[in-house]
Design a protein around this motif. Sequence first.
Motif, short mmCIF file in Angstrom:
data_model
loop_
_atom_site.label_atom_id
_atom_site.label_comp_id
_atom_site.label_asym_id
_atom_site.label_seq_id
_atom_site.Cartn_x
_atom_site.Cartn_y
_atom_site.Cartn_z
N VAL A 60 -8.76 -4.95 -2.97
CA VAL A 60 -8.22 -3.67 -2.52
C VAL A 60 -8.46 -3.57 -1.01
O VAL A 60 -9.32 -4.26 -0.47
N TYR A 61 -7.70 -2.71 -0.35
CA TYR A 61 -7.88 -2.56 1.09
C TYR A 61 -7.68 -1.12 1.51
O TYR A 61 -7.06 -0.31 0.81
N GLY A 62 -8.19 -0.79 2.69
CA GLY A 62 -7.95 0.46 3.37
C GLY A 62 -7.75 0.14 4.84
O GLY A 62 -8.42 -0.75 5.38
N ASN B 213 -3.58 3.76 5.13
CA ASN B 213 -2.97 3.03 4.02
C ASN B 213 -4.07 2.54 3.09
O ASN B 213 -5.11 2.08 3.55
N VAL B 214 -3.82 2.65 1.80
CA VAL B 214 -4.71 2.08 0.79
C VAL B 214 -3.85 1.32 -0.20
O VAL B 214 -2.70 1.69 -0.44
N GLY B 215 -4.39 0.24 -0.75
CA GLY B 215 -3.58 -0.51 -1.70
C GLY B 215 -4.28 -1.76 -2.20
O GLY B 215 -5.50 -1.89 -2.12
N GLY C 284 0.78 -1.22 0.00
CA GLY C 284 0.00 0.00 0.00
C GLY C 284 0.82 1.27 0.00
O GLY C 284 2.03 1.27 0.20
N THR D 6 -4.46 -6.11 -2.33
CA THR D 6 -4.28 -7.26 -1.47
C THR D 6 -4.43 -8.53 -2.29
O THR D 6 -5.16 -8.56 -3.28
N ARG E 174 -11.07 -5.14 3.58
CA ARG E 174 -10.61 -5.59 2.26
C ARG E 174 -11.84 -5.99 1.44
O ARG E 174 -12.78 -6.58 1.96
#
Length: 149
Positions: A130-132, A142-144, A2, A146, A121
């Motif tokens: 995707v996750y936060g 954080n974002v990104g 992320g 997964t 997620r």
Amino acid sequence: MGIGLGTTLGGLGKARPAVSASVDHSIWSIGGPGVISLGGYVGNTGYKYRYSGYTAKWNYTVIGARGAYHYNGFEKVPDLDVYGGVMLGYNIMKYSSDDSEEHFSGNYDDGLGFSCFVGGRWFFSDSFGVYGELGYGVSVLNVGVTFKF
């Protein structure tokens, strides 16, 4: 993996984007719709400050072990995984300056830290999503992406 937004780690000047990676492994299923996971975390960010002929740099790296509870009991949204947990991390801070009068460099303020986090997620397939995540690491948010293996 992320990208981080916002930080509790200090620094002057222009910030480098915070980047992090974490891994969680499901250890056991507990009564009800949830699992406990254990894993690891590593993140890095830094700052560069230029003033009157000299440059100062701060580099922060956080390495940690984390545990979380994942709630996966949403029957109407089975692709959603929400979680919360704790992390025991080690913060490594390096500083350097090319000031012509006084040249400083080294590690400062290294030490252990304890933190909490919450996140979610959303999986688009069996293995990608995707996750936060909110909580302490090298950034507050954080974002990104997964992956499930």
